[in-house]
Design a protein around this motif. Structure first.
Motif, PDB file in Angstrom:
ATOM      1  N   THR A   1       0.843  -1.185   0.000  1.00 59.33           N
ATOM      2  CA  THR A   1       0.000   0.000   0.000  1.00 59.33           C
ATOM      3  C   THR A   1       0.884   1.243   0.000  1.00 59.33           C
ATOM      4  N   PRO A   2       0.465   2.311  -0.675  1.00 58.35           N
ATOM      5  CA  PRO A   2       1.246   3.541  -0.627  1.00 58.35           C
ATOM      6  C   PRO A   2       1.014   4.343   0.650  1.00 58.35           C
ATOM      7  N   PHE A   3       0.070   3.877   1.494  1.00 60.93           N
ATOM      8  CA  PHE A   3      -0.264   4.605   2.713  1.00 60.93           C
ATOM      9  C   PHE A   3      -0.192   3.666   3.923  1.00 60.93           C
ATOM     10  N   PRO A   4       0.984   3.134   4.235  1.00 52.65           N
ATOM     11  CA  PRO A   4       1.089   2.173   5.346  1.00 52.65           C
ATOM     12  C   PRO A   4       0.714   2.818   6.676  1.00 52.65           C
ATOM     13  N   GLY A   5      -0.040   2.070   7.470  1.00 56.21           N
ATOM     14  CA  GLY A   5      -0.430   2.548   8.786  1.00 56.21           C
ATOM     15  C   GLY A   5      -1.504   3.608   8.788  1.00 56.21           C
ATOM     16  N   ASP A   6      -2.114   3.867   7.650  1.00 55.16           N
ATOM     17  CA  ASP A   6      -3.129   4.916   7.522  1.00 55.16           C
ATOM     18  C   ASP A   6      -4.441   4.249   7.140  1.00 55.16           C
ATOM     19  N   ASP A   7      -5.497   4.435   7.937  1.00 54.30           N
ATOM     20  CA  ASP A   7      -6.757   3.762   7.664  1.00 54.30           C
ATOM     21  C   ASP A   7      -7.787   4.653   6.979  1.00 54.30           C
ATOM     22  N   ARG A   8      -7.372   5.799   6.438  1.00 50.24           N
ATOM     23  CA  ARG A   8      -8.311   6.615   5.671  1.00 50.24           C
ATOM     24  C   ARG A   8      -8.765   5.844   4.422  1.00 50.24           C
ATOM     25  N   PRO A   9     -10.006   6.054   3.985  1.00 51.16           N
ATOM     26  CA  PRO A   9     -10.429   5.443   2.714  1.00 51.16           C
ATOM     27  C   PRO A   9      -9.533   5.900   1.566  1.00 51.16           C
ATOM     28  N   VAL A  10      -9.267   4.981   0.647  1.00 50.59           N
ATOM     29  CA  VAL A  10      -8.395   5.257  -0.495  1.00 50.59           C
ATOM     30  C   VAL A  10      -9.245   5.480  -1.737  1.00 50.59           C
ATOM     31  N   VAL A  11      -9.031   6.620  -2.374  1.00 48.74           N
ATOM     32  CA  VAL A  11      -9.711   6.963  -3.621  1.00 48.74           C
ATOM     33  C   VAL A  11      -8.710   6.832  -4.763  1.00 48.74           C
ATOM     34  N   LEU A  12      -9.113   6.147  -5.826  1.00 49.98           N
ATOM     35  CA  LEU A  12      -8.281   6.007  -7.018  1.00 49.98           C
ATOM     36  C   LEU A  12      -8.836   6.913  -8.116  1.00 49.98           C
ATOM     37  N   TYR A  13      -7.982   7.790  -8.642  1.00 47.89           N
ATOM     38  CA  TYR A  13      -8.335   8.570  -9.830  1.00 47.89           C
ATOM     39  C   TYR A  13      -7.600   7.967 -11.011  1.00 47.89           C
TER      40      TYR A  13
END
Length: 386
Positions: free
Chosen positions: A192-204
């Motif tokens: 994941t590009p956001f390790p340790g971060d539980d925010r929802p991930v949006v893909l554009y």
């Protein structure tokens, strides 16, 4: 009567475009290469493509395949001049035509190379491999009717291709989606590009065509996400959008402006852009006309579509996927639209289910196995030995 053969069928998987198309053929090639009656060559003008093919085939379990890079100083000079990952297609085909005459079949995930028939390559049978399962008219290119045998993912494509006269009875097969097996083997599901971060991930995921949203809405969308702290954003355009010196030079300053941003991750065209890494981990898909939305819906999740051109889309089959979530125009409040897409997903779930099942025929064995079996059966049915 089908003649008896005294040697295997010689089949070439030709990859004459950017690397994303390779995942639509490599898993099928690997399975054919394990058969005693098939002699498989993977051929490309790009050394990077050949390296990637070797690596992925090994991850798929290995195969007896011959790997061949077309080496030419002319092609390398042309590639360097454009800054593309591959030389110009037609130039490659002119250099390659004589070599290809000796195969029994050429499998292609693109249409430009069918011009080989006009270059005198008439002995091989040409097999069309779908590279995507979307709705745009470009996916139903009239050149498909020039192929001898056509593979497709599901009922949706079969109906439209029959209606438009692109395929013939007995000269096509519905096989599912071989890319799923290739992508599953290629990507790291734990990354994941956001390790340790539980925010929802949006893909554009903007498309490279003039129908896309990048030019009109891309920069504004990224800026909107940079100004909030509730969502993470992955920007992963279709790899062709930035394939070339001019495009990279134009957009690199924008990307550099977000380098190191804790909630913005920009991928201008790495292998993760092609192996479903982003469509697999995202919680919301934001896009326009890319067929990757169907790959994203392998697991049903919210979608949001950007109409940058004021399209009359509701009754247009080329925009059938825009029924999978809200559609907003160029002047929309983008963050409010993102919130709405998450909140309203339940209203779109049934149509996502129906469309996915129509797009990907998932009956029986894997798409790769069905594709390999269909190609082998087709070649075995030919009336003469090569």
């Amino acid at each position: 009567m089908v003649a008896q053969r005294d040697r295997p069928f010689r089949i070439c998987f030709l990859f004459n475009a950017q690397r994303h198309q390779m995942l639509h053929g490599l898993s099928t090639a690997a399975l054919l290469g394990r058969r005693d009656d098939m002699d498989v060559t993977i051929l490309s003008p790009s050394p990077g493509h050949i390296d990637y093919a070797r690596w992925l085939v090994e991850r798929l379990g290995g195969s007896s395949i011959r790997y061949e890079r077309l080496q030419s100083s002319l092609l390398e000079s042309a590639r360097r001049l454009t800054g593309s990952s591959v030389p110009p297609k037609i130039l490659t085909l002119m250099v390659l035509a004589h070599r290809l005459r000796h195969f029994d079949a050429i499998a292609l995930p693109e249409r430009t190379s069918i011009v080989l028939k006009r270059m005198g390559v008439r002995h091989p049978r040409f097999i069309h491999l779908d590279h995507g399962a979307g709705d745009r008219a470009a996916g139903f290119d009239p050149r498909i009717r020039l192929f001898d045998f056509v593979l497709m993912a599901g009922a949706k494509h079969r109906r439209r291709m029959l209606r438009e006269g692109l395929i013939r009875e007995g000269a096509h097969a519905v096989v599912g989606y071989p890319k799923f097996e290739a992508a599953d083997a290629a990507r790291d599901p734990a990354w994941t590009p956001f390790p340790g971060d539980d925010r929802p991930v949006v893909l554009y995921n903007p498309h490279f065509s003039e129908l896309g949203s990048w030019e009109q809405m891309g920069a504004r969308l990224i800026a909107a996400f940079a100004a909030q702290d509730r969502y993470n954003l992955i920007v992963a355009p279709h790899v062709r959008l930035l394939d070339g010196q001019r495009a990279r030079a134009r957009w690199q300053p924008l990307f550099d402006g977000y380098r190191g941003h804790p909630r913005i991750y920009v991928d201008p065209g790495s292998d993760r852009s092609i192996d479903m890494s982003y469509t697999s981990l995202a919680d919301l898909y934001v896009g326009d006309v890319s067929s990757q939305v169907y790959e994203y819906l392998r697991e049903r999740r919210p979608c949001l579509f950007l109409d940058a051109h004021g399209v009359d889309w509701r009754e247009d089959e080329n925009y059938a996927h825009w029924h999978f979530g809200p559609v907003v125009g160029a002047a929309a409040d983008l963050m409010a639209a993102v919130d709405q897409a998450f909140a309203s997903h339940g209203a779109y779930r049934d149509i996502q289910d129906r469309a996915y099942e129509e797009t990907f025929d998932a009956r029986g064995e894997s798409g790769s196995q069905r594709a390999a079996d269909a190609i082998a059966a087709y070649l075995q049915s030919l009336p003469t030995a090569g």
